[in-house]
Design an enzyme around this catalytic site. Structure first.
Site, short mmCIF file in Angstrom:
data_model
loop_
_atom_site.label_atom_id
_atom_site.label_comp_id
_atom_site.label_asym_id
_atom_site.label_seq_id
_atom_site.Cartn_x
_atom_site.Cartn_y
_atom_site.Cartn_z
CB CYS A 135 -0.93 0.02 1.20
SG CYS A 135 -2.02 1.46 1.21
CB CYS A 138 -0.62 2.56 4.12
SG CYS A 138 -2.44 2.58 4.06
#
Length: 180
Positions: A135, A138
């Site tokens: 991700c 993130c």
């Protein structure tokens, strides 16, 4: 022989580098504290769904850390929250539409702000799991939080090295189990 040593001994010759890396990222020179290393290792093993590695790291944490329960709890919380957040924020980032970014996630994630260890240690665990899950949004967010929390790029680098090595160990264990 510790549980982790037993796991390392079982790894096949094809995973010799992984066997050595498991030792070096957890025992060698590092910018991370022992609690940070074990917290990251537990979170990564949980994320990778490796019961043997998780249990080996839990054994080490309980034997070596004064506040093992807090480290373990944060590792579990980081792994479970990132399981959710990495899917959600990876989707928003990949789809790239402003309309989705303007919507509230409406997903509870209060635990990020209420770690049992420290905010920066929780962010390190979250960063490592987010790197494993690919991700980008993130990873970037947690890297900013780690740096803003007073740690440096060496800490980020060492955290991701642990996550990468845990992932490799999971694959190697699957080879030994004949699951691949």
């Amino acid at each position: 022989m510790s549980a982790l040593e037993a796991i390392r001994a079982k790894l096949p010759d094809a995973a010799r580098d992984t066997k050595l890396n498991l030792q070096s990222v957890l025992e060698g020179d590092s910018s991370l504290t022992r609690a940070q290393r074990l917290g990251i290792a537990i979170a990564a093993a949980v994320n990778a769904r490796s019961v043997p590695l998780r249990d080996a790291f839990l054994e080490q944490a309980r034997a070596e850390l004064e506040h093992a329960d807090a480290v373990i709890d944060d590792a579990y919380a980081a792994a479970t929250l990132m399981a959710m957040n990495n899917v959600y924020y990876r989707f928003r980032y990949q789809i790239g539409k402003e309309t989705y970014s303007q919507r509230s996630p409406k997903l509870r994630m209060n635990r990020i702000g209420q770690p049992k260890t420290s905010k920066v240690d929780f962010e390190l665990m979250s960063l490592a799991v987010s790197a494993m899950n690919g991700c980008e949004a993130c990873v970037k967010s947690h890297e900013v939080a780690v740096l803003g929390g007073g740690l440096g790029e060496d800490h980020v680098h060492d955290a991701v090295r642990i996550a990468a090595t845990i992932q490799a160990a999971v694959v190697a264990l699957e080879i030994t189990a004949g699951a691949v």
